[in-house]
Design a protein around this motif. Sequence first.
Motif, PDB file in Angstrom:
ATOM      1  N   VAL A 182       0.814  -1.214   0.000  1.00 49.04           N
ATOM      2  CA  VAL A 182       0.000   0.000   0.000  1.00 49.04           C
ATOM      3  C   VAL A 182       0.852   1.271   0.000  1.00 49.04           C
ATOM      4  O   VAL A 182       0.734   2.123  -0.880  1.00 49.04           O
ATOM      5  N   CYS A 183       1.736   1.413   0.989  1.00 50.56           N
ATOM      6  CA  CYS A 183       2.476   2.665   1.148  1.00 50.56           C
ATOM      7  C   CYS A 183       3.416   2.940  -0.018  1.00 50.56           C
ATOM      8  O   CYS A 183       3.427   4.056  -0.571  1.00 50.56           O
ATOM      9  N   LEU A 184       4.205   1.961  -0.412  1.00 44.20           N
ATOM     10  CA  LEU A 184       5.202   2.176  -1.457  1.00 44.20           C
ATOM     11  C   LEU A 184       4.583   2.624  -2.785  1.00 44.20           C
ATOM     12  O   LEU A 184       5.016   3.639  -3.351  1.00 44.20           O
ATOM     13  N   PRO A 185       3.572   1.931  -3.330  1.00 43.43           N
ATOM     14  CA  PRO A 185       3.028   2.378  -4.616  1.00 43.43           C
ATOM     15  C   PRO A 185       2.407   3.770  -4.569  1.00 43.43           C
ATOM     16  O   PRO A 185       2.554   4.553  -5.517  1.00 43.43           O
ATOM     17  N   LEU A 186       1.717   4.106  -3.474  1.00 43.13           N
ATOM     18  CA  LEU A 186       1.052   5.405  -3.402  1.00 43.13           C
ATOM     19  C   LEU A 186       2.043   6.548  -3.245  1.00 43.13           C
ATOM     20  O   LEU A 186       1.863   7.627  -3.825  1.00 43.13           O
ATOM     21  N   VAL A 187       3.098   6.344  -2.481  1.00 45.81           N
ATOM     22  CA  VAL A 187       4.135   7.371  -2.371  1.00 45.81           C
ATOM     23  C   VAL A 187       4.806   7.599  -3.726  1.00 45.81           C
ATOM     24  O   VAL A 187       5.000   8.734  -4.163  1.00 45.81           O
ATOM     25  N   ALA A 188       5.157   6.516  -4.401  1.00 46.79           N
ATOM     26  CA  ALA A 188       5.809   6.642  -5.704  1.00 46.79           C
ATOM     27  C   ALA A 188       4.912   7.320  -6.725  1.00 46.79           C
ATOM     28  O   ALA A 188       5.385   8.059  -7.603  1.00 46.79           O
ATOM     29  N   LEU A 189       3.601   7.109  -6.646  1.00 47.80           N
ATOM     30  CA  LEU A 189       2.662   7.677  -7.610  1.00 47.80           C
ATOM     31  C   LEU A 189       2.363   9.150  -7.357  1.00 47.80           C
ATOM     32  O   LEU A 189       2.268   9.942  -8.303  1.00 47.80           O
ATOM     33  N   LEU A 190       2.221   9.538  -6.096  1.00 48.20           N
ATOM     34  CA  LEU A 190       1.689  10.860  -5.779  1.00 48.20           C
ATOM     35  C   LEU A 190       2.734  11.927  -5.453  1.00 48.20           C
ATOM     36  O   LEU A 190       2.500  13.116  -5.698  1.00 48.20           O
ATOM     37  N   VAL A 191       3.847  11.539  -4.875  1.00 41.51           N
ATOM     38  CA  VAL A 191       4.818  12.533  -4.412  1.00 41.51           C
ATOM     39  C   VAL A 191       5.674  13.031  -5.570  1.00 41.51           C
ATOM     40  O   VAL A 191       6.249  12.234  -6.317  1.00 41.51           O
ATOM     41  N   ARG A 192       5.749  14.355  -5.723  1.00 43.90           N
ATOM     42  CA  ARG A 192       6.614  15.004  -6.701  1.00 43.90           C
ATOM     43  C   ARG A 192       7.425  16.077  -5.978  1.00 43.90           C
ATOM     44  O   ARG A 192       6.941  16.725  -5.069  1.00 43.90           O
ATOM     45  N   ASP A 193       8.648  16.303  -6.427  1.00 47.47           N
ATOM     46  CA  ASP A 193       9.603  17.076  -5.637  1.00 47.47           C
ATOM     47  C   ASP A 193       9.458  18.582  -5.727  1.00 47.47           C
ATOM     48  O   ASP A 193       9.913  19.290  -4.834  1.00 47.47           O
ATOM     49  N   SER A 194       8.843  19.116  -6.792  1.00 41.96           N
ATOM     50  CA  SER A 194       8.761  20.562  -6.960  1.00 41.96           C
ATOM     51  C   SER A 194       7.686  20.909  -7.980  1.00 41.96           C
ATOM     52  O   SER A 194       7.433  20.129  -8.910  1.00 41.96           O
ATOM     53  N   PRO A 195       7.059  22.089  -7.849  1.00 38.55           N
ATOM     54  CA  PRO A 195       6.088  22.525  -8.861  1.00 38.55           C
ATOM     55  C   PRO A 195       6.743  23.095 -10.108  1.00 38.55           C
ATOM     56  O   PRO A 195       6.069  23.249 -11.134  1.00 38.55           O
ATOM     57  N   ALA A 196       8.035  23.419 -10.043  1.00 42.56           N
ATOM     58  CA  ALA A 196       8.684  24.111 -11.151  1.00 42.56           C
ATOM     59  C   ALA A 196       8.603  23.368 -12.483  1.00 42.56           C
ATOM     60  O   ALA A 196       8.305  23.982 -13.517  1.00 42.56           O
ATOM     61  N   PRO A 197       8.840  22.048 -12.538  1.00 45.84           N
ATOM     62  CA  PRO A 197       8.756  21.349 -13.823  1.00 45.84           C
ATOM     63  C   PRO A 197       7.360  21.382 -14.451  1.00 45.84           C
ATOM     64  O   PRO A 197       7.211  21.106 -15.636  1.00 45.84           O
ATOM     65  N   TYR A 198       6.332  21.713 -13.648  1.00 51.33           N
ATOM     66  CA  TYR A 198       4.970  21.793 -14.165  1.00 51.33           C
ATOM     67  C   TYR A 198       4.585  23.225 -14.547  1.00 51.33           C
ATOM     68  O   TYR A 198       3.424  23.505 -14.839  1.00 51.33           O
ATOM     69  N   GLY A 199       5.557  24.130 -14.536  1.00 54.90           N
ATOM     70  CA  GLY A 199       5.276  25.527 -14.855  1.00 54.90           C
ATOM     71  C   GLY A 199       4.497  26.236 -13.775  1.00 54.90           C
ATOM     72  O   GLY A 199       3.782  27.199 -14.040  1.00 54.90           O
ATOM     73  N   LEU A 200       4.648  25.784 -12.530  1.00 56.76           N
ATOM     74  CA  LEU A 200       3.903  26.356 -11.416  1.00 56.76           C
ATOM     75  C   LEU A 200       4.842  26.945 -10.379  1.00 56.76           C
ATOM     76  O   LEU A 200       6.001  26.566 -10.279  1.00 56.76           O
ATOM     77  N   LEU A 201       4.292  27.878  -9.613  1.00 57.38           N
ATOM     78  CA  LEU A 201       4.942  28.415  -8.433  1.00 57.38           C
ATOM     79  C   LEU A 201       4.250  27.840  -7.194  1.00 57.38           C
ATOM     80  O   LEU A 201       3.196  27.201  -7.308  1.00 57.38           O
ATOM     81  N   PRO A 202       4.800  28.059  -6.000  1.00 59.13           N
ATOM     82  CA  PRO A 202       4.125  27.569  -4.796  1.00 59.13           C
ATOM     83  C   PRO A 202       2.690  28.063  -4.684  1.00 59.13           C
ATOM     84  O   PRO A 202       2.361  29.148  -5.157  1.00 59.13           O
ATOM     85  N   ASP A 203       1.851  27.256  -4.061  1.00 58.80           N
ATOM     86  CA  ASP A 203       0.430  27.536  -3.828  1.00 58.80           C
ATOM     87  C   ASP A 203      -0.407  27.499  -5.093  1.00 58.80           C
ATOM     88  O   ASP A 203      -1.572  27.892  -5.082  1.00 58.80           O
ATOM     89  N   GLY A 204       0.167  27.066  -6.235  1.00 61.10           N
ATOM     90  CA  GLY A 204      -0.624  26.867  -7.433  1.00 61.10           C
ATOM     91  C   GLY A 204      -0.618  27.999  -8.423  1.00 61.10           C
ATOM     92  O   GLY A 204      -1.284  27.918  -9.457  1.00 61.10           O
ATOM     93  N   ALA A 205       0.133  29.078  -8.144  1.00 60.56           N
ATOM     94  CA  ALA A 205       0.209  30.169  -9.106  1.00 60.56           C
ATOM     95  C   ALA A 205       0.965  29.705 -10.343  1.00 60.56           C
ATOM     96  O   ALA A 205       1.946  28.969 -10.248  1.00 60.56           O
ATOM     97  N   ALA A 206       0.504  30.147 -11.527  1.00 62.52           N
ATOM     98  CA  ALA A 206       1.162  29.763 -12.769  1.00 62.52           C
ATOM     99  C   ALA A 206       2.369  30.648 -13.009  1.00 62.52           C
ATOM    100  O   ALA A 206       2.323  31.861 -12.823  1.00 62.52           O
TER     101      ALA A 206
END
Length: 441
Positions: A182-206
């Motif tokens: 349970v824990c291992l697959p969900l951590v690997a799927l959901l956790v991402r290290d930073s918003p920057a690669p998604y073109g985002l700033l903290p708190d969801g600002a673009a």
Amino acid sequence: MATNSGLFRGWRVVAGSGIGIAFGSVVFTGGGFAQLAHAWGHEFGWTQPQLAKAATIYLLLQTVTFPVLGWLLDRWGSRKVASASIVLFTLALLALSRIGDSLNQLYAAFALIGLVSGGTNVVSYARALSLWFDRQRGLALGLAAGSQAIGAVLLPILGAKIIATAGWSAALSSLAAFELVVCLPLVALLVRDSPAPYGLLPDGAASAGPAAPAKALVIGLSRGAVLRSPTFWKLALAFAVMGLTFYAISINIVFILSKTAGLAPAEIAKIQAIAGAAVLIGRIGFGWLLDRLHAPRVGMLTLAMGAVGLALYATTTAPTLILFAALLGGAAIGGEADLMPYLASRYFGTRSLSSVFGWFLTAFFVGAAIGPIAFATIATSQNSVVLPLYLLIALHIVPMLAFVTLGRYSSVADLAAANGKVPDLENDISHSKEKDGLAHS
């Protein structure tokens, strides 16, 4: 400025972090050790000081790993380090499930858990959460870390039931299987290290520009500058006393309440579950407060609540008051644990956040390693659990004084200058928090 539509990806990171944290080694030791220790003592005839020594070995060796773990997290990120730690923790639990009538085997198994499982805890996720959130950083950290309450509620109750029906080895094997499936697959799927690669700033600002590397959002003091700061050493001392107090109680709670109130292990398991539920209240509630009040004031409030809880354990046998003490203690430790990553990010920035958090955890677990064995030794030598409870209350003056003497948070400009760059995070996304820090200093 454009904003990101839909559910902000950062909340998925909070969810994945919470799943990993809920069943990490800290929760296992704090919520499950007392029930296991009672079973081992009954089956093998081991004394409370002998059993507490196993927890001390775990805490000491995990303490040694935190500075290295912080460096690895700053270098490789939350997702990779947390996933590897979950796998290693699973293997260590299986090793513990196979011990026989040998204290050396018990100590060796807990030594292994201490060495490999540090990354299953909050330290693995604090940097990622701090990069995904700024204005709601306290709430995000509180929600993720508050998931410890899930494990703190489930582990004592389910552990006690499995131990009673199938034995302590089955209880450990069940937890190991849960970690892996349970824990291992969900951590690997959901956790991402930073918003920057998604073109985002903290708190969801673009971001105004294209996707950027994660390091674009990282500002703050170097490791050397942090270690030269008086603020760092005040906080480290405060967290050491907090760790000593929490683990002195949690590891010995069955021993304490069986002596002071004559409660059975099954009754104490329910009290542990209530304390675990209160951790969730403390994590979320104090996380919310951290976004609104100067954090040292929040720290003093948690210390006051914890001291009242200890005083009730020392003075009452009334079930209602014992439950109230458990609520106070659980909520207090929830708030105290939120403080470590939050204060690290506000005073020192995100450049070396995992390392700083790792050092704070080292201080916390140095105290934690001392607490259980010291409490058990004093209690047995003096034939009283009340005396060490009063000594713990008296120790609260140390972190109180540390928090009273802290100044304002470091501003974004200060941190950016220390990092050798101009603050450029979309017109200073942290300006409101800087103002809060100045207002409450």
